[in-house]
Design an enzyme around this catalytic site. Sequence first.
Site, PDB file in Angstrom:
ATOM      1  N   ARG A   8       0.821  -1.215   0.000  1.00  0.00           N
ATOM      2  CA  ARG A   8       0.000   0.000   0.000  1.00  0.00           C
ATOM      3  C   ARG A   8       0.854   1.265   0.000  1.00  0.00           C
ATOM      4  O   ARG A   8       0.455   2.274  -0.563  1.00  0.00           O
ATOM      5  CB  ARG A   8      -0.938  -0.011   1.199  1.00  0.00           C
ATOM      6  CG  ARG A   8      -2.033  -1.024   0.993  1.00  0.00           C
ATOM      7  CD  ARG A   8      -3.080  -0.956   2.058  1.00  0.00           C
ATOM      8  NE  ARG A   8      -4.254  -1.680   1.611  1.00  0.00           N
ATOM      9  CZ  ARG A   8      -5.184  -2.175   2.393  1.00  0.00           C
ATOM     10  NH1 ARG A   8      -5.089  -2.005   3.702  1.00  0.00           N
ATOM     11  NH2 ARG A   8      -6.216  -2.820   1.913  1.00  0.00           N
ATOM     12  N   LYS A  57     -21.700 -14.752   2.802  1.00  0.00           N
ATOM     13  CA  LYS A  57     -23.109 -14.467   3.072  1.00  0.00           C
ATOM     14  C   LYS A  57     -23.807 -13.741   1.923  1.00  0.00           C
ATOM     15  O   LYS A  57     -23.286 -12.784   1.379  1.00  0.00           O
ATOM     16  CB  LYS A  57     -23.218 -13.587   4.315  1.00  0.00           C
ATOM     17  CG  LYS A  57     -22.966 -14.349   5.600  1.00  0.00           C
ATOM     18  CD  LYS A  57     -22.944 -13.401   6.770  1.00  0.00           C
ATOM     19  CE  LYS A  57     -24.138 -13.622   7.672  1.00  0.00           C
ATOM     20  NZ  LYS A  57     -24.168 -12.624   8.764  1.00  0.00           N
ATOM     21  N   GLY A 105     -11.909  -8.227  -0.914  1.00  0.00           N
ATOM     22  CA  GLY A 105     -10.733  -8.489  -0.089  1.00  0.00           C
ATOM     23  C   GLY A 105     -10.169  -9.883  -0.291  1.00  0.00           C
ATOM     24  O   GLY A 105      -9.021 -10.057  -0.713  1.00  0.00           O
ATOM     25  N   GLY A 145     -13.924  -3.625   0.423  1.00  0.00           N
ATOM     26  CA  GLY A 145     -15.264  -3.064   0.598  1.00  0.00           C
ATOM     27  C   GLY A 145     -15.571  -1.957  -0.392  1.00  0.00           C
ATOM     28  O   GLY A 145     -16.679  -1.865  -0.924  1.00  0.00           O
TER      29      GLY A 145
HETATM   30  P1  ADP Z   1     -14.560 -11.105  -0.549  1.00  0.00           P
HETATM   31  O1  ADP Z   1     -13.690 -10.627   0.593  1.00  0.00           O
HETATM   32  O2  ADP Z   1     -13.769 -11.444  -1.759  1.00  0.00           O
HETATM   33  O3  ADP Z   1     -15.700 -10.168  -0.808  1.00  0.00           O
HETATM   34  P2  ADP Z   1     -16.095 -12.773   1.247  1.00  0.00           P
HETATM   35  O4  ADP Z   1     -15.502 -12.055   2.406  1.00  0.00           O
HETATM   36  O5  ADP Z   1     -17.527 -12.578   0.980  1.00  0.00           O
HETATM   37  O6  ADP Z   1     -15.238 -12.487  -0.086  1.00  0.00           O
HETATM   38  O7  ADP Z   1     -15.922 -14.352   1.456  1.00  0.00           O
HETATM   39  C1  ADP Z   1     -14.689 -14.955   1.653  1.00  0.00           C
HETATM   40  C2  ADP Z   1     -14.775 -16.114   2.584  1.00  0.00           C
HETATM   41  O8  ADP Z   1     -15.776 -17.026   2.186  1.00  0.00           O
HETATM   42  C3  ADP Z   1     -13.470 -16.888   2.617  1.00  0.00           C
HETATM   43  O9  ADP Z   1     -12.921 -16.783   3.916  1.00  0.00           O
HETATM   44  C4  ADP Z   1     -13.877 -18.319   2.287  1.00  0.00           C
HETATM   45  O10 ADP Z   1     -13.238 -19.292   3.085  1.00  0.00           O
HETATM   46  C5  ADP Z   1     -15.347 -18.319   2.582  1.00  0.00           C
HETATM   47  N1  ADP Z   1     -16.049 -19.361   1.848  1.00  0.00           N
HETATM   48  C6  ADP Z   1     -16.111 -19.515   0.512  1.00  0.00           C
HETATM   49  N2  ADP Z   1     -16.804 -20.620   0.191  1.00  0.00           N
HETATM   50  C7  ADP Z   1     -17.207 -21.167   1.356  1.00  0.00           C
HETATM   51  C8  ADP Z   1     -17.975 -22.332   1.690  1.00  0.00           C
HETATM   52  N3  ADP Z   1     -18.479 -23.123   0.749  1.00  0.00           N
HETATM   53  N4  ADP Z   1     -18.187 -22.584   3.008  1.00  0.00           N
HETATM   54  C9  ADP Z   1     -17.700 -21.764   3.959  1.00  0.00           C
HETATM   55  N5  ADP Z   1     -16.975 -20.671   3.697  1.00  0.00           N
HETATM   56  C10 ADP Z   1     -16.730 -20.368   2.423  1.00  0.00           C
HETATM   57 MG    MG Z   2     -13.945 -10.661   2.756  1.00  0.00          MG
END
Ligand code: ADP
Ligand code: MG
Length: 406
Positions: free
Chosen positions: A34, A210, A363, A386
């Site tokens: 960064r 989620k 992230g 975010g």
């Molecule tokens: P990003 O940061 O890219 O927006 P998220 O924070 O929404 O993504 O989700 C990332 C997390 O989701 C990771 O820690 C990953 O382990 C978890 N994850 C992905 N698939 C599954 C699954 N099938 N069951 C439980 N956790 C999951």
């Molecule tokens: Mg995340």
Amino acid sequence: MLTVKYLNVSGKRVIVRVDFNVPLKGGEIRDDNRIQAALPTIKELLSKGARVILMSHLGKVKHKEAPEVVEEQKKKNNMAPVAVRLGELLGQKVVFVPVTRGEELEKAVAALKDGEVLLMQNTRYEKGEEKNDPELSAYWAKLGDAFVMDAFGSAHRAHASTHGIPSLLKAEGKQVAMGYLVEKEVANLKRCVEVKDEDRPYVAILGGLKVTDKIQVIDTLLKKCDYIIIGGAMSYTFRKAQGAQIGSSFLDEGALDYAKKCLEEAKGRIILPVDSIVTDSFEPVEGRRVEVAGADIPDGLEGVDIGPKTAELYKSYIEKAKMVFWNGPMGVFEQEEFQAGTRAVCEAIRDLKGKAFTVCGGGDSAAAVKQFGYKADFSHVSTGGGASLEMIQNDGHLPGIDVLGE
Ligand code: ADP
Ligand code: MG
């Protein structure tokens, strides 16, 4: 929108909001990406003869906690090591001011000469920072004659340093502009929401945990994309909404009704897994079962990655795309056994190199792309987790960008 390149700032005090929220461990910087990313903007201003005043947040300081806890958090998130590293990278002295207001800060700013750099202490030392406090904003704004926003990762927050300062300076007719990092992010992410005919088919890939976290982004993308491919834990909420068995896979119960409505409205444009990698234990204990399940997942097993057939299916959509936006890993990529789905998406996007415009924002997904070594294969990998998601869901708008005006 004005960018740093066109600023007239010789001899002027320029406040630059950077993102120096680096991972620290025991006062050591574990990753200076960064800081490196902010260098082009800082160097441009220095070459113009500006007096550069850098501000950034670092970690969290919870002002509602007891005073000794707050002190502890301040100590942990002291910006001092960042000044040292920045000085090394710039090859010039960086004046570090260990406070966020008062005589020491004001004197240091007044003593700054053309072409010199100052870094202020962590903006979150101030309670008013996250509240966009008018008094604090006015105090900080008085330190500068111009403002440059280069903290893309903080642009979704209307805080004193990201919103208060530029709105006051702008009202006074002072120059406010985007830095190079923000300019690049805005250009690439706006393209994902301002879809042109030649960008079709436009395929969005969503994953992660989620559905609730991503409802707005799904809604926005459904209006823009031709297809939304869904993987990760959130795919099981959609599969459940279709009446499938999902075993003990993660279920976002509160989002079930939304998922049903969404599937109806999407009319076949939401693509879901047809098989999964499943396990009987999320924890990597010895002797755990890891196998492939079909469209339904038996009781006692949970889906932790998309399966091989799904990976093929998703590739078939991605390979035809002219534009791809991806957020959220396809599985629990932190564990090697559950990486294949996320890797398959990376490979499909790599194969589009030179043929389509491809963006990853988020992230964990951006971390996965970097970890697997595919970053250079993407048109753009966003530095803001975010912020990149909010930029998409708000149709190209963020408070810390909009405030800069035309
Ligand atoms: P990003 O940061 O890219 O927006 P998220 O924070 O929404 O993504 O989700 C990332 C997390 O989701 C990771 O820690 C990953 O382990 C978890 N994850 C992905 N698939 C599954 C699954 N099938 N069951 C439980 N956790 C999951
Ligand atoms: Mg995340």
